[in-house]
Enzyme design. Sequence first.
Site, PDB file in Angstrom:
ATOM      1  N   LYS A 296       0.962  -1.127  -0.051  1.00 50.96           N
ATOM      2  CA  LYS A 296       0.044  -0.028  -0.303  1.00 50.96           C
ATOM      3  C   LYS A 296       0.765   1.450  -0.115  1.00 50.96           C
ATOM      4  O   LYS A 296       1.641   1.290   0.797  1.00 50.96           O
ATOM      5  CB  LYS A 296      -0.860   0.137   1.296  1.00 50.96           C
ATOM      6  CG  LYS A 296      -1.773   1.141   1.357  1.00 50.96           C
ATOM      7  CD  LYS A 296      -2.608   0.885   2.737  1.00 50.96           C
ATOM      8  CE  LYS A 296      -3.833   2.035   2.880  1.00 50.96           C
ATOM      9  NZ  LYS A 296      -4.556   1.470   4.053  1.00 50.96           N
TER      10      LYS A 296
ATOM     11  N   SER B 129      -9.450   1.967   2.755  1.00 48.91           N
ATOM     12  CA  SER B 129      -8.289   2.649   2.268  1.00 48.91           C
ATOM     13  C   SER B 129      -7.331   1.716   1.579  1.00 48.91           C
ATOM     14  O   SER B 129      -6.337   2.099   0.747  1.00 48.91           O
ATOM     15  CB  SER B 129      -7.612   3.589   3.098  1.00 48.91           C
ATOM     16  OG  SER B 129      -6.709   3.030   4.033  1.00 48.91           O
TER      17      SER B 129
ATOM     18  N   SER C 115      -9.998  -0.268   7.106  1.00 49.17           N
ATOM     19  CA  SER C 115      -9.323  -0.070   6.024  1.00 49.17           C
ATOM     20  C   SER C 115      -8.564  -1.339   5.195  1.00 49.17           C
ATOM     21  O   SER C 115      -8.217  -1.461   4.239  1.00 49.17           O
ATOM     22  CB  SER C 115      -8.354   0.769   5.822  1.00 49.17           C
ATOM     23  OG  SER C 115      -8.815   2.205   6.095  1.00 49.17           O
TER      24      SER C 115
END
Length: 519
Positions: free
Chosen positions: A127, A202, A226
Amino acid sequence: MIKLFINLIIILVQAIGSIHRLILMVIHWRKKPSIPPIKNPLLKLSATTLARKIRNGELSSQTVVEAYIERIKEVNPFINAVIEDRFEAALEESKICDAKLKSDDLAMTAEQLEKNKPFYGVPISIKESFAVKGMSYTCGCVSKKGMKATEDAYVVQAFKNAGAIPLLVSNVPEYCVTLHTYNVLFGHTMNPYDTRKTSGGSSGGEAALISSGASVLGIGSDLIGSLRIPSFFTGIFTHKPTAGTIPLDGHFFLPDDPIVKQMLTTGPMARYVEDLYLSMKMLAASPKCRLPALFDEPVDIKNLKFYYFDSISGILGTRSTTSEIKETIHKAKQYLITKGASVEEFPQEWLQDISYMMLSTFGTLNIDPILEPDSSGSGVEFTKTILGLSQYTLMRTLMQMLIDNKGFLSPSSIAYYESAKAELTLKLNTMLKDNGVLICPTWCRTASFPQIMLWEVHCSIYTAIANMTSIPATQIPMGFSKDGTPLGFQVMSASYQDHLCLAVAREFEKDYCGWVPPS
């Protein structure tokens, strides 16, 4: 009075969302083309299996890395999950891995390599909110355009030390505060099972790549869901560890605030439970990590105490889950009963104020503004964003409004709900202790159109339970809804009992298949 006002807002938001969803269903009635099916069988192997085959000389790291690079190039035009790749560097690193194995430069047996470098030669994705030296490190913010990381985040270095090879950094929502992965710099990341729909946020870039077969293992983070929400939407597994057990050094959004540090965690995302196990065992052995080394402990499902709820009640059905979500929870409950486990309904009254507990968190934060110093203020920027005149995404400005206005709660209300949150934490840990597991929904429905996610933000209460109480949670895929998008649920255990969550995930994967490739 404030409760009535907030409830009315939630009802209004849900009504607008329902109308908006119907309109979008009409506009987008035709499904977009599916992503290409997985043709290379290497892409269906777990990271654990790939590492073993590389160690034993059955596969070369270079072959595996090349297969994943090819798959990423094939699917990324459909899902838009990659921010920046390091394909050339990764190929060179894979060749070095292979050369060291052939020349015995590692001075380790296969058994020693398994223990000391369990991911040797295996490609992974990361990420973009985690620093990867020399790679993009913007967190989707226009003001950070072109910014590169100067060193690796702690968790990135831990995986590198374990022999993993980073392939890329994946897309994130602006500032990691949106439930759909979108930012002005890099655009929208879509769901590989239905590219009209969101992959969540996210950690949506990671989830989309992993479920597409374009990554075997990823690193993500979780503030109010997330990790789990994107994994639920895309049919993969993930684990949110007990708060405070894995250092967050090198994560983009990390203010010096104890509440944020309590709620924000990092964890692995994968298609197979054995890869979550291997990741957590590796992290538990890493310096500075505070995870108990319990992942090799045998767990007998019938000796666990299970609790469940299938929805959180709200006025006029707000926050309620769909019938398919409820059915999935009850299917899991029935399965556990047939295995001889004890299953009880979770006390619904413990959760009656969960929305206000979540809002009270904003009243306790002591952080710098998440908008830039030259912004017009959260209220003005929120209006400008609606009109398409702001550099910020809508959710980032909404988050700042909540911070600025202390969650729209009075000081006395904040104190009351913070006390209620502490009481819930104590009750959960007491109930679950060392052999209890809670089964509950991850979200109110399966993956929606991206535009709907703002109207469904109140559904984050399901995942926020684990963040607010600091307990671990694992997301488990459980087949598909009628429209072909993944179903599933999450399980939670008491603090530091992470291994119980993984044991339950392994049990369901065994009998319900787990991840199923798109197309």
